[in-house]
Design a protein around this motif. Structure first.
Motif, mmCIF file in Angstrom:
data_model
loop_
_atom_site.group_PDB
_atom_site.id
_atom_site.type_symbol
_atom_site.label_atom_id
_atom_site.label_comp_id
_atom_site.label_asym_id
_atom_site.label_seq_id
_atom_site.Cartn_x
_atom_site.Cartn_y
_atom_site.Cartn_z
ATOM 1 N N GLU A 257 1.074 -1.231 -0.093
ATOM 2 C CA GLU A 257 0.027 0.139 0.011
ATOM 3 C C GLU A 257 0.775 1.200 0.037
ATOM 4 N N VAL A 258 0.618 2.244 -0.874
ATOM 5 C CA VAL A 258 1.356 3.451 -0.913
ATOM 6 C C VAL A 258 0.253 4.832 -0.449
ATOM 7 N N TYR A 259 1.192 5.326 0.420
ATOM 8 C CA TYR A 259 0.320 6.523 0.884
ATOM 9 C C TYR A 259 1.455 7.714 0.851
ATOM 10 N N ALA A 260 1.163 8.427 -0.398
ATOM 11 C CA ALA A 260 2.226 9.501 -0.966
ATOM 12 C C ALA A 260 1.379 10.587 -0.159
ATOM 13 N N ILE A 261 2.408 11.516 0.552
ATOM 14 C CA ILE A 261 1.905 12.758 1.275
ATOM 15 C C ILE A 261 2.958 13.812 0.609
ATOM 16 N N ASN A 262 2.295 14.799 -0.104
ATOM 17 C CA ASN A 262 2.906 15.950 -0.664
ATOM 18 C C ASN A 262 2.384 17.388 0.027
ATOM 19 N N ILE A 263 3.316 18.608 -0.132
ATOM 20 C CA ILE A 263 2.790 19.775 0.331
ATOM 21 C C ILE A 263 2.414 20.836 -0.889
ATOM 22 N N PHE A 286 -3.056 2.851 -3.971
ATOM 23 C CA PHE A 286 -1.947 4.135 -3.945
ATOM 24 C C PHE A 286 -2.971 5.231 -3.745
ATOM 25 N N LYS A 287 -2.749 5.884 -2.560
ATOM 26 C CA LYS A 287 -3.495 6.939 -2.049
ATOM 27 C C LYS A 287 -2.520 8.234 -2.017
ATOM 28 N N HIS A 288 -3.109 9.396 -2.447
ATOM 29 C CA HIS A 288 -2.479 10.770 -2.240
ATOM 30 C C HIS A 288 -3.166 11.583 -1.190
ATOM 31 N N TYR A 289 -2.241 12.237 -0.439
ATOM 32 C CA TYR A 289 -2.766 13.358 0.436
ATOM 33 C C TYR A 289 -1.921 14.393 0.098
ATOM 34 N N ILE A 290 -2.762 15.637 0.530
ATOM 35 C CA ILE A 290 -1.788 16.901 0.205
ATOM 36 C C ILE A 290 -1.978 17.736 1.579
ATOM 37 N N ILE A 291 -0.755 18.030 2.070
ATOM 38 C CA ILE A 291 -0.794 19.040 3.208
ATOM 39 C C ILE A 291 -0.926 20.666 2.682
ATOM 40 N N ASP A 292 -1.897 21.346 3.267
ATOM 41 C CA ASP A 292 -2.207 22.501 2.767
ATOM 42 C C ASP A 292 -1.425 23.520 3.673
ATOM 43 N N SER A 293 -0.445 24.252 3.074
ATOM 44 C CA SER A 293 0.514 25.046 4.069
ATOM 45 C C SER A 293 1.117 26.016 3.070
ATOM 46 N N ILE A 294 1.396 27.026 3.816
ATOM 47 C CA ILE A 294 2.299 28.351 3.146
ATOM 48 C C ILE A 294 3.771 28.150 3.401
ATOM 49 N N HIS A 295 4.001 27.065 4.185
ATOM 50 C CA HIS A 295 5.525 27.092 4.514
ATOM 51 C C HIS A 295 6.408 26.076 3.814
ATOM 52 N N GLY A 296 5.985 25.628 2.635
ATOM 53 C CA GLY A 296 6.815 24.963 1.547
ATOM 54 C C GLY A 296 7.345 23.763 2.053
ATOM 55 N N HIS A 297 8.476 23.123 1.744
ATOM 56 C CA HIS A 297 8.993 21.885 1.786
ATOM 57 C C HIS A 297 8.888 21.476 3.253
#
Length: 315
Positions: A257-263, A286-297
Protein backbone atom coordinates in the motif's frame (compact mmCIF):
# COMPACT_ATOMS: atom_id res chain seq x y z
CA UNK A 1 21.56 4.28 22.08
CA UNK A 2 23.39 3.78 18.81
CA UNK A 3 23.81 0.23 17.61
CA UNK A 4 25.96 -0.96 14.72
CA UNK A 5 26.03 -3.60 12.02
CA UNK A 6 28.92 -4.25 9.65
CA UNK A 7 28.32 -4.64 5.93
CA UNK A 8 31.17 -6.28 4.03
CA UNK A 9 32.04 -6.58 0.37
CA UNK A 10 29.36 -4.16 -0.81
CA UNK A 11 29.07 -3.44 -4.55
CA UNK A 12 27.92 0.06 -5.44
CA UNK A 13 25.57 0.93 -8.28
CA UNK A 14 28.61 2.08 -10.28
CA UNK A 15 30.16 -1.42 -9.80
CA UNK A 16 32.85 -0.18 -7.42
CA UNK A 17 33.35 -2.30 -4.32
CA UNK A 18 33.47 -1.20 -0.70
CA UNK A 19 35.05 -3.82 1.56
CA UNK A 20 33.55 -2.60 4.85
CA UNK A 21 30.73 -0.22 5.81
CA UNK A 22 29.60 0.50 9.37
CA UNK A 23 25.83 1.03 9.51
CA UNK A 24 24.60 2.73 12.68
CA UNK A 25 20.99 2.64 13.83
CA UNK A 26 18.64 3.16 16.78
CA UNK A 27 15.62 1.22 18.03
CA UNK A 28 12.65 2.88 19.75
CA UNK A 29 9.56 1.48 21.44
CA UNK A 30 9.13 -2.27 21.57
CA UNK A 31 12.20 -4.49 21.32
CA UNK A 32 12.74 -6.31 18.06
CA UNK A 33 10.52 -9.37 18.16
CA UNK A 34 6.84 -9.92 17.39
CA UNK A 35 5.58 -6.33 17.19
CA UNK A 36 5.08 -4.51 13.85
CA UNK A 37 8.26 -2.92 12.51
CA UNK A 38 8.30 0.68 11.30
CA UNK A 39 11.44 1.86 9.49
CA UNK A 40 11.96 5.64 9.43
CA UNK A 41 14.37 7.09 6.86
CA UNK A 42 15.72 10.50 7.81
CA UNK A 43 15.95 13.64 5.69
CA UNK A 44 19.07 15.45 4.43
CA UNK A 45 20.11 17.01 7.74
CA UNK A 46 18.38 14.42 9.93
CA UNK A 47 19.66 11.32 11.68
CA UNK A 48 18.53 8.16 13.45
CA UNK A 49 17.39 10.03 16.57
CA UNK A 50 13.70 10.18 15.62
CA UNK A 51 12.08 10.10 19.07
CA UNK A 52 12.72 11.00 22.70
CA UNK A 53 13.71 14.35 24.21
CA UNK A 54 15.93 15.40 21.27
CA UNK A 55 14.13 13.37 18.63
CA UNK A 56 13.55 15.39 15.48
CA UNK A 57 10.20 13.64 14.82
CA UNK A 58 9.02 13.26 18.41
CA UNK A 59 5.72 14.96 17.54
CA UNK A 60 4.90 11.92 15.39
CA UNK A 61 6.81 9.07 17.05
CA UNK A 62 6.52 8.55 20.79
CA UNK A 63 4.52 6.72 23.43
CA UNK A 64 0.79 7.41 22.91
CA UNK A 65 1.51 9.36 19.72
CA UNK A 66 0.39 8.55 16.16
CA UNK A 67 3.26 6.11 15.67
CA UNK A 68 2.79 4.70 19.15
CA UNK A 69 5.89 3.23 20.74
CA UNK A 70 3.60 1.13 22.95
CA UNK A 71 2.59 -0.78 19.80
CA UNK A 72 5.45 -0.58 17.32
CA UNK A 73 9.15 -1.27 17.03
CA UNK A 74 10.62 1.79 15.32
CA UNK A 75 14.02 1.52 13.66
CA UNK A 76 16.04 4.31 12.05
CA UNK A 77 19.39 3.94 10.30
CA UNK A 78 21.89 6.72 9.81
CA UNK A 79 22.64 7.23 6.14
CA UNK A 80 26.36 6.37 5.91
CA UNK A 81 28.26 9.61 5.56
CA UNK A 82 25.73 11.71 7.49
CA UNK A 83 28.30 12.26 10.25
CA UNK A 84 25.88 11.69 13.14
CA UNK A 85 28.06 11.95 16.25
CA UNK A 86 31.02 11.64 13.82
CA UNK A 87 30.52 7.86 13.78
CA UNK A 88 29.99 6.86 10.17
CA UNK A 89 32.07 8.55 7.53
CA UNK A 90 31.60 6.62 4.31
CA UNK A 91 35.21 7.21 3.18
CA UNK A 92 34.26 7.36 -0.49
CA UNK A 93 34.08 10.09 -3.08
CA UNK A 94 30.65 11.52 -2.30
CA UNK A 95 29.65 11.38 -5.96
CA UNK A 96 30.07 7.60 -6.06
CA UNK A 97 27.06 6.84 -3.85
CA UNK A 98 23.37 6.88 -4.83
CA UNK A 99 20.06 6.50 -3.02
CA UNK A 100 19.79 3.04 -4.60
CA UNK A 101 23.03 2.12 -2.80
CA UNK A 102 21.62 3.41 0.48
CA UNK A 103 18.39 1.45 -0.06
CA UNK A 104 20.37 -1.74 -0.62
CA UNK A 105 22.48 -1.06 2.48
CA UNK A 106 19.40 -0.55 4.62
CA UNK A 107 17.91 -3.87 3.47
CA UNK A 108 21.21 -5.58 4.27
CA UNK A 109 21.19 -3.90 7.68
CA UNK A 110 17.67 -5.14 8.37
CA UNK A 111 18.68 -8.67 7.41
CA UNK A 112 21.63 -8.44 9.82
CA UNK A 113 19.24 -7.74 12.71
CA UNK A 114 16.90 -10.54 11.61
CA UNK A 115 14.13 -8.38 10.11
CA UNK A 116 12.67 -9.69 6.86
CA UNK A 117 9.59 -7.49 6.45
CA UNK A 118 8.22 -4.09 7.47
CA UNK A 119 4.77 -3.03 8.57
CA UNK A 120 5.56 0.51 7.44
CA UNK A 121 8.39 2.25 5.59
CA UNK A 122 8.26 6.02 6.04
CA UNK A 123 10.51 8.96 5.26
CA UNK A 124 10.47 12.63 4.40
CA UNK A 125 12.34 14.44 1.62
CA UNK A 126 15.59 12.51 0.96
CA UNK A 127 14.36 9.81 3.35
CA UNK A 128 11.17 9.51 1.32
CA UNK A 129 13.17 9.03 -1.86
CA UNK A 130 15.21 6.27 -0.21
CA UNK A 131 11.93 4.71 0.95
CA UNK A 132 10.70 4.60 -2.66
CA UNK A 133 13.98 2.92 -3.68
CA UNK A 134 13.65 0.33 -0.91
CA UNK A 135 10.04 -0.47 -1.76
CA UNK A 136 10.80 -0.97 -5.45
CA UNK A 137 13.71 -3.28 -4.57
CA UNK A 138 11.58 -5.52 -2.33
CA UNK A 139 7.86 -4.70 -2.61
CA UNK A 140 6.82 -7.99 -1.00
CA UNK A 141 8.66 -7.08 2.18
CA UNK A 142 6.76 -3.81 2.77
CA UNK A 143 3.12 -3.53 3.78
CA UNK A 144 2.80 0.27 3.83
CA UNK A 145 5.04 2.77 2.01
CA UNK A 146 4.68 6.38 3.18
CA UNK A 147 6.87 8.84 1.22
CA UNK A 148 6.45 12.43 2.45
CA UNK A 149 7.47 15.71 0.77
CA UNK A 150 9.38 13.88 -1.92
CA UNK A 151 9.10 12.23 -5.32
CA UNK A 152 10.12 8.91 -6.83
CA UNK A 153 12.70 10.63 -9.03
CA UNK A 154 14.72 13.83 -8.76
CA UNK A 155 13.38 16.36 -11.24
CA UNK A 156 15.58 18.70 -13.26
CA UNK A 157 14.65 21.40 -10.74
CA UNK A 158 15.94 19.28 -7.82
CA UNK A 159 19.09 18.30 -9.73
CA UNK A 160 19.78 21.95 -10.62
CA UNK A 161 19.47 23.04 -7.00
CA UNK A 162 21.66 20.15 -5.87
CA UNK A 163 24.24 21.40 -8.38
CA UNK A 164 24.11 24.95 -7.01
CA UNK A 165 24.50 23.62 -3.47
CA UNK A 166 27.49 21.57 -4.64
CA UNK A 167 29.08 24.67 -6.18
CA UNK A 168 28.63 26.56 -2.90
CA UNK A 169 30.06 23.67 -0.88
CA UNK A 170 33.13 23.48 -3.11
CA UNK A 171 33.76 27.18 -3.71
CA UNK A 172 32.54 29.21 -0.74
CA UNK A 173 34.84 30.39 2.06
CA UNK A 174 32.16 29.38 4.57
CA UNK A 175 30.59 26.51 2.63
CA UNK A 176 28.22 24.75 5.05
CA UNK A 177 26.74 27.98 6.41
CA UNK A 178 26.25 29.60 2.99
CA UNK A 179 24.81 26.41 1.45
CA UNK A 180 22.40 26.08 4.35
CA UNK A 181 21.23 29.69 3.96
CA UNK A 182 20.52 29.06 0.28
CA UNK A 183 18.75 25.77 1.08
CA UNK A 184 16.45 27.42 3.63
CA UNK A 185 14.99 29.56 0.85
CA UNK A 186 14.03 26.33 -0.95
CA UNK A 187 12.62 24.71 2.16
CA UNK A 188 10.31 27.63 2.91
CA UNK A 189 8.29 29.94 0.63
CA UNK A 190 8.26 33.69 -0.02
CA UNK A 191 4.80 33.85 1.57
CA UNK A 192 5.98 32.05 4.70
CA UNK A 193 9.07 34.24 5.10
CA UNK A 194 7.27 37.50 4.32
CA UNK A 195 4.52 36.70 6.79
CA UNK A 196 7.01 35.87 9.52
CA UNK A 197 9.53 38.72 9.24
CA UNK A 198 7.60 41.66 7.72
CA UNK A 199 10.73 43.69 6.91
CA UNK A 200 11.65 43.82 10.60
CA UNK A 201 15.14 44.95 11.60
CA UNK A 202 17.35 44.63 14.65
CA UNK A 203 19.61 47.62 14.39
CA UNK A 204 20.84 47.70 10.80
CA UNK A 205 20.31 43.97 10.22
CA UNK A 206 17.14 42.59 8.69
CA UNK A 207 15.69 39.91 10.95
CA UNK A 208 15.36 37.51 8.02
CA UNK A 209 19.11 37.65 7.38
CA UNK A 210 19.82 37.11 11.06
CA UNK A 211 17.54 34.04 10.93
CA UNK A 212 19.37 32.66 7.90
CA UNK A 213 22.74 33.25 9.59
CA UNK A 214 21.51 31.40 12.68
CA UNK A 215 20.57 28.35 10.60
CA UNK A 216 23.93 28.47 8.83
CA UNK A 217 25.85 28.55 12.12
CA UNK A 218 23.65 25.85 13.64
CA UNK A 219 24.35 23.42 10.82
CA UNK A 220 28.07 24.24 10.77
CA UNK A 221 28.26 23.28 14.44
CA UNK A 222 26.85 19.79 13.85
CA UNK A 223 27.57 18.94 10.22
CA UNK A 224 30.94 18.42 8.56
CA UNK A 225 31.59 19.66 5.04
CA UNK A 226 31.99 16.09 3.77
CA UNK A 227 28.67 15.06 5.31
CA UNK A 228 26.80 17.95 3.71
CA UNK A 229 28.35 17.22 0.32
CA UNK A 230 27.31 13.56 0.62
CA UNK A 231 23.73 14.21 1.73
CA UNK A 232 23.17 16.96 -0.82
CA UNK A 233 24.45 14.83 -3.70
CA UNK A 234 22.22 11.91 -2.71
CA UNK A 235 19.15 14.10 -3.10
CA UNK A 236 19.79 14.40 -6.83
CA UNK A 237 20.19 10.64 -7.33
CA UNK A 238 16.63 9.60 -6.37
CA UNK A 239 15.25 7.69 -9.34
CA UNK A 240 13.21 4.50 -9.30
CA UNK A 241 11.98 4.99 -12.88
CA UNK A 242 15.31 4.76 -14.71
CA UNK A 243 15.79 2.13 -17.41
CA UNK A 244 12.16 2.49 -18.54
CA UNK A 245 10.76 1.25 -15.23
CA UNK A 246 6.97 1.71 -15.31
CA UNK A 247 5.72 2.78 -11.90
CA UNK A 248 2.05 2.41 -12.78
CA UNK A 249 2.55 -1.18 -13.95
CA UNK A 250 4.62 -1.87 -10.83
CA UNK A 251 1.87 -0.59 -8.55
CA UNK A 252 -0.72 -2.74 -10.30
CA UNK A 253 1.31 -5.88 -9.57
CA UNK A 254 2.70 -5.00 -6.15
CA UNK A 255 0.80 -5.83 -2.99
CA UNK A 256 2.20 -2.95 -0.95
CA UNK A 257 0.00 0.00 0.00
CA UNK A 258 1.37 3.43 -0.95
CA UNK A 259 0.36 6.58 0.93
CA UNK A 260 2.10 9.51 -0.77
CA UNK A 261 1.95 12.80 1.15
CA UNK A 262 2.91 16.05 -0.56
CA UNK A 263 2.77 19.74 0.31
CA UNK A 264 0.95 22.13 -2.00
CA UNK A 265 3.55 24.91 -1.55
CA UNK A 266 6.70 22.75 -1.77
CA UNK A 267 9.31 24.67 -3.79
CA UNK A 268 11.83 21.82 -3.84
CA UNK A 269 9.71 18.83 -4.87
CA UNK A 270 7.26 20.55 -7.21
CA UNK A 271 5.53 17.36 -8.24
CA UNK A 272 2.96 16.89 -10.97
CA UNK A 273 -0.12 16.49 -8.82
CA UNK A 274 -2.19 15.42 -11.82
CA UNK A 275 0.17 12.46 -12.22
CA UNK A 276 -0.52 11.44 -8.63
CA UNK A 277 -4.25 11.67 -9.23
CA UNK A 278 -3.89 9.34 -12.23
CA UNK A 279 -1.89 6.87 -10.16
CA UNK A 280 -4.58 6.98 -7.50
CA UNK A 281 -7.37 6.44 -10.04
CA UNK A 282 -5.54 3.48 -11.62
CA UNK A 283 -4.44 1.76 -8.40
CA UNK A 284 -6.58 0.93 -5.39
CA UNK A 285 -3.42 0.50 -3.34
CA UNK A 286 -2.16 4.07 -4.04
CA UNK A 287 -3.49 6.95 -1.94
CA UNK A 288 -2.43 10.56 -2.28
CA UNK A 289 -2.72 13.24 0.39
CA UNK A 290 -1.85 16.94 0.30
CA UNK A 291 -0.81 19.08 3.25
CA UNK A 292 -2.16 22.61 2.77
CA UNK A 293 0.47 25.04 4.02
CA UNK A 294 2.22 28.30 3.20
CA UNK A 295 5.47 26.96 4.67
CA UNK A 296 6.72 24.91 1.73
CA UNK A 297 8.93 21.84 1.90
CA UNK A 298 9.52 22.09 5.65
CA UNK A 299 5.79 21.83 6.33
CA UNK A 300 6.23 18.11 7.06
CA UNK A 301 8.25 19.27 10.10
CA UNK A 302 5.83 22.07 11.00
CA UNK A 303 2.22 21.16 10.14
CA UNK A 304 1.98 18.34 12.65
CA UNK A 305 -1.78 18.50 13.06
CA UNK A 306 -2.38 17.91 9.35
CA UNK A 307 0.35 15.29 9.12
CA UNK A 308 -0.89 13.40 12.14
CA UNK A 309 -4.47 13.51 10.87
CA UNK A 310 -3.27 11.79 7.69
CA UNK A 311 -1.04 9.29 9.48
CA UNK A 312 -3.89 8.42 11.86
CA UNK A 313 -5.74 6.91 8.89
CA UNK A 314 -2.71 4.70 8.13
CA UNK A 315 -1.62 3.69 11.63
Amino acid sequence: MLKKVDITDFVLENDKRKSHIQLFYQVFGQPIGDDPIVLVNHALTGNSNVSGEKGWWKNVIDYDHIIDLNKYTVIAFNIPGNDFERKNELALDYKEVSTLDIAKLFWLGLEKIKIKSLFALIGGSLGGGISWEMAVLHPNRVQKLIPIATHYFASDWVIANVGIQDDILNQSQNPVAVARKHAMLLYRTPQSINQRFKNAKEGNIYTVNDWLSYHGILLTDRFSLNAYKQMNYLLGTINVVKNDFNLNAFLKKAKLEVYAININSDLLFQNDLEEYEILQEDNENFKHYIIDSIHGHDAFLMEYQQLNDILKQIF
